[in-house]
Each structure stands twice: as structure tokens, then as C-alpha cells.
Write a protein that holds these residues in place. Structure first.
Motif, PDB file in Angstrom:
ATOM      1  N   ASP A 144      49.939  40.925  42.657  1.00 23.58           N
ATOM      2  CA  ASP A 144      48.858  41.611  41.936  1.00 23.58           C
ATOM      3  C   ASP A 144      47.940  42.296  42.954  1.00 23.58           C
ATOM      4  OD1 ASP A 144      47.277  42.521  39.851  1.00 23.58           O
ATOM      5  OD2 ASP A 144      46.103  40.674  39.702  1.00 23.58           O
ATOM      6  N   HIS A 313      45.036  37.451  49.763  1.00 18.57           N
ATOM      7  CA  HIS A 313      46.071  36.432  49.555  1.00 18.57           C
ATOM      8  C   HIS A 313      47.006  36.454  50.753  1.00 18.57           C
ATOM      9  CE1 HIS A 313      45.542  34.966  45.511  1.00 18.57           C
ATOM     10  NE2 HIS A 313      45.614  36.150  44.969  1.00 18.57           N
ATOM     11  N   TYR A 338      53.112  33.545  47.657  1.00 18.08           N
ATOM     12  CA  TYR A 338      52.429  33.903  46.415  1.00 18.08           C
ATOM     13  C   TYR A 338      53.442  33.901  45.271  1.00 18.08           C
ATOM     14  CZ  TYR A 338      49.491  37.025  43.485  1.00 18.08           C
ATOM     15  OH  TYR A 338      48.724  37.593  42.493  1.00 18.08           O
ATOM     16  N   ASN A 376      49.826  30.254  46.797  1.00 20.64           N
ATOM     17  CA  ASN A 376      49.069  30.504  45.577  1.00 20.64           C
ATOM     18  C   ASN A 376      49.946  30.463  44.336  1.00 20.64           C
ATOM     19  OD1 ASN A 376      46.498  31.661  44.256  1.00 20.64           O
ATOM     20  ND2 ASN A 376      48.080  33.061  43.551  1.00 20.64           N
ATOM     21  N   GLU A 377      49.582  29.599  43.387  1.00 19.25           N
ATOM     22  CA  GLU A 377      50.252  29.528  42.086  1.00 19.25           C
ATOM     23  C   GLU A 377      51.763  29.524  42.226  1.00 19.25           C
ATOM     24  OE1 GLU A 377      48.663  32.736  39.753  1.00 19.25           O
ATOM     25  OE2 GLU A 377      46.746  31.744  39.478  1.00 19.25           O
ATOM     26  N   ASN A 433      43.668  27.189  40.335  1.00 16.74           N
ATOM     27  CA  ASN A 433      43.196  28.356  39.583  1.00 16.74           C
ATOM     28  C   ASN A 433      43.257  28.033  38.098  1.00 16.74           C
ATOM     29  OD1 ASN A 433      43.414  29.504  42.123  1.00 16.74           O
ATOM     30  ND2 ASN A 433      45.196  30.785  41.623  1.00 16.74           N
ATOM     31  N   TYR A 435      42.219  30.069  34.200  1.00 15.54           N
ATOM     32  CA  TYR A 435      41.638  31.263  33.586  1.00 15.54           C
ATOM     33  C   TYR A 435      41.194  31.035  32.141  1.00 15.54           C
ATOM     34  CZ  TYR A 435      42.175  34.294  37.576  1.00 15.54           C
ATOM     35  OH  TYR A 435      42.008  34.887  38.803  1.00 15.54           O
ATOM     36  N   TYR A 439      42.874  34.228  30.239  1.00 13.19           N
ATOM     37  CA  TYR A 439      44.301  34.133  29.909  1.00 13.19           C
ATOM     38  C   TYR A 439      44.579  33.039  28.881  1.00 13.19           C
ATOM     39  CZ  TYR A 439      45.293  37.281  33.830  1.00 13.19           C
ATOM     40  OH  TYR A 439      45.345  38.357  34.677  1.00 13.19           O
ATOM     41  N   GLU A 463      40.172  29.863  41.561  1.00 18.96           N
ATOM     42  CA  GLU A 463      40.018  31.100  40.776  1.00 18.96           C
ATOM     43  C   GLU A 463      39.600  30.779  39.356  1.00 18.96           C
ATOM     44  OE1 GLU A 463      43.398  33.864  40.701  1.00 18.96           O
ATOM     45  OE2 GLU A 463      43.780  33.407  42.817  1.00 18.96           O
ATOM     46  N   TRP A 508      37.298  34.571  40.955  1.00 11.04           N
ATOM     47  CA  TRP A 508      38.101  35.771  41.188  1.00 11.04           C
ATOM     48  C   TRP A 508      37.395  36.945  40.551  1.00 11.04           C
ATOM     49  CZ3 TRP A 508      41.751  36.234  44.580  1.00 11.04           C
ATOM     50  CH2 TRP A 508      42.618  37.353  44.531  1.00 11.04           C
ATOM     51  N   PHE A 513      39.724  45.603  42.540  1.00 15.16           N
ATOM     52  CA  PHE A 513      40.707  46.023  43.556  1.00 15.16           C
ATOM     53  C   PHE A 513      41.893  46.686  42.888  1.00 15.16           C
ATOM     54  CE2 PHE A 513      43.853  42.652  42.817  1.00 15.16           C
ATOM     55  CZ  PHE A 513      43.090  41.718  42.139  1.00 15.16           C
ATOM     56  N   ARG A 518      47.895  46.746  36.623  1.00 19.07           N
ATOM     57  CA  ARG A 518      46.736  46.918  35.733  1.00 19.07           C
ATOM     58  C   ARG A 518      46.691  48.347  35.223  1.00 19.07           C
ATOM     59  NH1 ARG A 518      46.213  41.586  35.005  1.00 19.07           N
ATOM     60  NH2 ARG A 518      46.547  40.583  37.012  1.00 19.07           N
ATOM     61  N   ASN A 528      42.321  46.162  39.072  1.00 17.09           N
ATOM     62  CA  ASN A 528      42.068  44.842  38.507  1.00 17.09           C
ATOM     63  C   ASN A 528      40.549  44.744  38.394  1.00 17.09           C
ATOM     64  OD1 ASN A 528      41.375  42.030  38.327  1.00 17.09           O
ATOM     65  ND2 ASN A 528      43.483  41.514  38.926  1.00 17.09           N
ATOM     66  N   LYS A 530      38.484  42.336  37.537  1.00 19.37           N
ATOM     67  CA  LYS A 530      37.813  41.032  37.530  1.00 19.37           C
ATOM     68  C   LYS A 530      36.703  40.954  38.575  1.00 19.37           C
ATOM     69  CE  LYS A 530      41.725  38.687  35.485  1.00 19.37           C
ATOM     70  NZ  LYS A 530      42.805  39.642  35.779  1.00 19.37           N
TER      71      LYS A 530
HETATM   72  C1  GCB Z   1      45.778  34.986  39.689  1.00 21.76           C
HETATM   73  C2  GCB Z   1      46.228  35.400  41.034  1.00 21.76           C
HETATM   74  C3  GCB Z   1      45.499  36.633  41.519  1.00 21.76           C
HETATM   75  C4  GCB Z   1      45.413  37.649  40.396  1.00 21.76           C
HETATM   76  C5  GCB Z   1      44.609  37.035  39.274  1.00 21.76           C
HETATM   77  C6  GCB Z   1      44.503  37.937  38.044  1.00 21.76           C
HETATM   78  O1  GCB Z   1      45.943  33.879  39.285  1.00 21.76           O
HETATM   79  O2  GCB Z   1      46.130  34.386  41.978  1.00 21.76           O
HETATM   80  O3  GCB Z   1      46.161  37.170  42.627  1.00 21.76           O
HETATM   81  O4  GCB Z   1      44.867  38.856  40.800  1.00 21.76           O
HETATM   82  O5  GCB Z   1      45.212  35.848  38.849  1.00 21.76           O
HETATM   83  O6  GCB Z   1      43.671  38.815  38.028  1.00 21.76           O
HETATM   84  O7  GCB Z   1      45.277  37.745  37.116  1.00 21.76           O
END
Ligand code: GCB
Length: 554
Positions: A144, A313, A338, A376-377, A433, A435, A439, A463, A508, A513, A518, A528, A530
Motif C-alpha cells: 500500500d 514500512h 509486509y 507487518n501484518e 494493528n 482498524y 475496516y 495502527e 496510521w 501518501f 487508492r 491514501n 488516512k
Molecule cells: C495497514 C497497513 C498499511 C496500510 C493501512 C491502510 O494495515 O499496515 O500499510 O496503508 O493498513 O491504510 O489500509
């Protein structure tokens, strides 16, 4: 083009080694048909990614050739190295038409020795850079963030004495805050060399002698030392010298450890008031290129009230880490392991380990770096657990003065959020992380959730967040509005505050960015959203929610 012949054989592997662009020929001076010309071609700024420097390169993925002329009069008593801060992703490097080597990995430094290969007078360096994403690489095809290609960081020609100081580690001892320890490594004819280590402000002046491997370990007791911390980011001038070589650095000393659910910096409990950051300048698009760019990002983090940054990342610029040290920001340092990479592929593992060790080698003297991170994840499977477990052991064996962590994922069962990834057993933090409100589930539901965390360790939320287009307003349930993002932050903070052992967070993310994932043409347009700050530097409402929260913790 320029690398493969018409039978798809690399020119530099054919017996004659002829035909590749690295020869840097031109039709005026060379016989035959030369169908390229570096001197008449468009130019790019280095350091800098290519995507942000030409419209037709914005989405380009593939190979691009760079050529640079330089003049030098090499001296017999010196050695020479061509050093690259970072090239994304694969670099084939040639000096005066001769191949120096290949390097893979887009964010860590590398160098080639060119002693004896430089001409007196004009020389040329050619680099073929390839940023094609591939399944077995690190990162893999799916991320991402924008796949910025090119020579994104500085290139230097390093000049050293024949025998020189190639490496050193100078940090507080792991178990004793009154001892500074480490090593100095020399390269060349390095047996039995005398090296002086001086830290004048601590009255340290130590003379060492290198062993057969060119290394000298040392330990010195210290008194009246001012420990590095965000409140007082004390850096000491350190000088290493041997013969007529002298190396200066500025190094801070601090301890970091965990005790139960606490994180202790210099034996005092600390809350990591953090934010996640990409190595990207939204204002002029592209990778951060200068100290000014980097200072801007870290100043924003300070304004938010942070004492900690998650540099996501992948490995960020060395200057960024040095600035964090100077500005009193603790750092979580990442590598691009990642999502789902090729866990079973041995070369993929080796590549990840190389990137991790190159980052540690570069930044091991920075007091601000308190956490090395391994991924990450990443999805729980046996192969992944083994891959990640090996990375963790590798770090722990090499550097016992920092914590090791990863950004894990959560699972939900009704209103319970569970964290039980087996990798967590080997890590120093319960860091993950989540959301909620973006999410999964609605923001107004978040306060109903509780956490079931299977580790008796400090909890750091690596995150959470949600997207908002700066300047777009609506009620708190209107997706993409600043009010909606603000609402997510408010409810998240209420939910997270209930976690026993919550010791930090890096929401996050600091700034919007660029990301190819996106694609909403109205609200995202390849950004993105966020970020707490927009791509034009405008602070969104959620920025102030987090700022208030961090202020309330003081
Ligand atoms: C995540 C990722 C990050 C993404 C973010 C997102 O979990 O670690 O790299 O940019 O979500 O915006 O979905």
C-alpha cells in the motif's frame, strides 16, 4: 533495453561483454551503430525517485539507466568506495564500463570498493536501476505505497586510508547503565592497530589494540552521564582515531527494556506517544530528498505531541534517524517484510535478513532507535512463523540493547478483540494493528469492545485510523469527511484507553501518501487519505483529537 541482447542474454555476461549501455559509447567517437547517448538524454536529480520527476515516469516500472561523469586523481595511499544510500530496487553498477556488482533491496545502503579501478582524470559511473516488483522479493508485488524507483538517496565516493575504521558500535551496556561498551572494527592490514576512543565530555579516552580480525572490543565505566531521552536528547561528541584517520560522531546513551507490562526508558516507565510516517514528501511528491523535507515531517510529529515515530514500512533515510536522535524522538525502525511474502523461499528469507542486518549495521549507534521490527501484518502459518522467528533470533543475537517487535493482526469474536499470534511469544511487545470503525464495525460500536491479549507484555497499537479528504465536511457518519475521521479517533481512544498495559500507539498515519490501491476518483485519486495532515500540509480535525490526547498524558 541496453542490458539484454537479442537472444535475451545479458551483455555483461557474454564472453565479449560488448553492447550494453554501461559502455557509455556514442556515435561520434565509437565505430558501429550506437543507438543511445547518455550525454544527450534527459537528466534526473539524484537523490530522488524518478516517478516524481517526469510525467511519463509517474507509473513507470522497469529499468532505467543513469550515468554520471566525475574527475579524480586517485592516490596510492588511499582506498576508494562508491557508496549508495539506497536504490529501489535492483541496481547493476558499472565503473568505466566494468561491472562492480548487483544489489537488491530498495532502502538500505551498499557500497563497492573501486580502489585500483579509478582512472586519473575522467571516470564514469553507470547504474541500471530496475524497480519491477516480483513475487519472491522483499517487499513483494502487493503493497500500500507507491513503488518509487531510482537512486532515491545520496551517492558518495568515499576516500579512506589503506587501513581504516570500517565500523564501530558504542552504546550503553545492556545490563549496566554505568558502563559504555562496544567495538571498533578496522579494515585492511588491521592486526595490532592502535585506536583511540574519546568522549571528552565524559572524560573518556581509551586506547585499544585490534586483534587478528581487526576488531577491538572495549568497556569503560562512566559517571555523571546524562542519559538520552525525549525530554533531554543529549548527544555526546565521540571521536575515533587511528593513525591519521579521525571519525566523528554524536552518540546518545540510554537504556530501554520492558518489565511486565511496562516499557522502561532509563529505568522510568514511558508511554510511546507516536505516529506512523512514510518516507514521502506530500508537498512536492516523491521520496524525502533533503534534510529540510525530513525535518518538516518530524516537526509535524513534535507538534502533534509525539515522543515516538514509527518509520514505516522499510528502512528510512539515515538523516531521518539522526534528526530523530537530535530532536528527541524515539524510533521504531522497519524493514519491508509486509503482508504475504514468499515464506518458503530461502532466497527471500536471506534477502529479508540482509535488509534487516544492513539497517541495524547502519543505525546501531542511534540512541533514538529503541525498536527493531521484523514485519507487518504477516499471516500466521508454520512457514511464516519459522521465517519471522529466525529474523527475531538474528536481531537478538546481534543487538541486545533494543526491543524487537512486529505489527501483528487481531481476530474478533463478538465484542472481543483477540491477539494471540504465536510469534508474540518471541517479541518484546504486544503490538498490533486494528482498524475498528474503518475496516470493521462502526465507530459508535467501538466502546463496546474489550481486548483479550494473550501476552503479559506492554501493549502498543501500531495502527488504527480512517480516511478523510481534507476540507470535505459532513456529519460524523459521512464517509471521507474530516468529522468521520475525527469520530473514529475519539471512539478509538476511548476503546484503547481501557486496555490494561496500553503503553503506546502509532496511529496510521501522519500525512496522506500516494498509493496505487487508492483509486476513488473523488476522495482518493491515488492518495491514501488516512493522514492527519493532507498532501497540501493542512491539518485535519483528527490531528487535534490526538494532540489533545497526547497532551492529557503529560
Ligand atoms: C495497514 C497497513 C498499511 C496500510 C493501512 C491502510 O494495515 O499496515 O500499510 O496503508 O493498513 O491504510 O489500509
Amino acid at each position: 533495453m541496453g542490458y539484454l541482447d537479442y537472444r535475451q542474454k545479458p551483455f555483461d555476461q557474454s564472453p565479449l561483454g560488448k553492447g550494453g549501455f554501461y559502455e557509455n559509447l556514442n556515435a561520434e567517437t565509437a565505430p558501429g551503430r550506437i543507438e543511445y547517448n547518455f550525454d544527450l538524454s534527459p537528466t534526473l536529480h539524484v537523490p530522488g525517485d524518478w516517478n516524481s520527476q517526469a510525467e511519463n515516469l509517474e507509473l513507470y516500472e522497469g529499468t532505467l539507466w543513469y550515468k554520471r561523469d566525475f574527475a579524480i586523481s586517485p592516490k596510492e595511499e588511499n582506498r576508494y568506495f562508491v557508496h549508495f544510500g539506497a536504490v529501489n530496487y535492483e541496481a547493476h553498477v558499472y565503473l568505466n564500463g566494468e561491472k562492480l556488482g548487483v544489489h537488491k533491496g530498495g532502502f538500505t545502503p551498499f557500497q563497492f570498493e573501486v580502489s585500483g579501478k579509478l582512472k586519473d582524470g575522467k571516470n564514469f559511473l553507470v547504474v541500471m536501476v530496475d524497480n519491477t516488483r516480483k513475487q519472491d522479493e522483499v517487499p513483494t508485488v502487493n503493497t500500500d505505497w507507491w513503488n518509487y524507483g531510482g537512486i532515491t538517496r545520496d551517492v558518495n565516493l568515499l576516500i579512506t586510508p589503506k587501513t581504516f575504521i570500517s565500523d564501530y558500535k558504542i552504546q550503553l551496556a545492556d545490563n549496566d547503565m554505568n558502563v559504555i561498551e562496544g567495538y571498533v572494527q578496522m579494515d585492511g592490514n588491521a592486526l595490532g592497530r592502535t585506536v583511540q576512543v574519546a568522549i571528552p565530555e565524559l572524560n573518556i579516552e581509551k586506547s585499544l589494540t585490534t586483534d587478528a580480525s581487526g576488531k577491538a572490543d572495549f568497556q569503560v565505566p562512566v559517571t555523571n552521564i546524562k542519559y538520552w531521552s525525549p525530554d533531554n536528547p543529549m548527544l555526546y561528541a565521540v571521536n575515533l582515531s587511528s593513525g591519521n584517520e579521525s571519525v566523528d560522531d554524536k552518540i546518545g546513551f540510554r537504556s530501554i527494556e520492558t518489565a511486565g507490562k511496562n516499557i522502561l526508558l532509563n529505568d522510568k516507565s514511558i508511554f510511546l506517544k507516536g505516529i506512523s510516517i512514510h518516507d514521502e514528501n506530500p508537498l512536492i511528491e516523491g521520496r524525502l530528498r533533503s534534510e529540510g523535507d525530513m525535518r518538516m515531517m518530524l516537526e509535524w510529529a513534535k507538534e502533534l505531541g509525539c515522543n515516538f515515530v514509527r518509520l514505516a514500512h522499510y528502512t528510512h533515510n539515515e538523516t531521518m534517524i539522526r534528526l530523530a536522535d537530535e530532536m528527541g524522538l524515539m524510533v521504531w525502525a522497519e524493514i519491508p517484510v509486509y503482508w504475504t511474502i514468499s515464506w518458503e523461499n530461502k532466497e527471500t528469507y536471506q534477502n529479508a535478513e540482509n535488509q534487516l542486518m544492513a539497517a541495524i549495521e547502519r543505525d546501531k549507534n542511534r540512541a533514538g532507535v529503541i525498536i527493531w521490527y521484523v514485519g507487518n501484518e504477516t499471516p500466521v502459518t508454520e512457514a511464516r512463523n519459522e521465517f519471522m522467528g529466525k529474523l527475531v533470533s538474528k536481531v537478538k543475537n546481534f543487538d541486545d540493547t533494543r526491543l524487537v517487535a512486529a505489527a501483528l493482526e487481531v481476530e474478533r469474536d463478538g465484542y472481543t478483540v483477540e491477539v494471540d499470534d504465536p510469534l508474540g511469544d518471541q517479541l518484546d511487545l504486544a503490538s498490533f494493528n486494528e482498524y475498528g470503525g474503518w475496516y470493521w464495525d462502526k465507530p459508535e460500536e467501538l466502546t463496546k469492545y474489550t481486548f483479550d491479549i494473550h501476552f503479559d507484555k506492554p501493549v502498543v497499537i501500531t495502527e488504527f485510523g480512517g480516511g478523510a479528504l481534507a476540507g470535505f465536511h459532513g456529519d460524523k457518519n459521512t464517509m471521507w469527511s474530516e468529522e468521520h475521521q475525527e469520530f473514529i479517533y475519539e471512539e478509538q481512544l476511548k476503546m484503547l484507553n481501557k486496555i490494561d498495559g496500553l503503553r503506546g500507539m502509532t496511529p496510521w498515519i501522519l500525512v496522506d501518501f500516494k498509493s496505487p490501491r487508492r483509486q476513488h476518483p473523488v476522495y482518493q485519486n491515488f492518495w491514501n487519505r488516512k493522514g492527519l495532515i493532507s498532501e497540501t500540509g493542512e491539518k485535519k480535525k483528527a490531528f487535534f483529537v490526538l494532540q489533545d490526547y497526547y497532551e492529557s498524558l503529560d
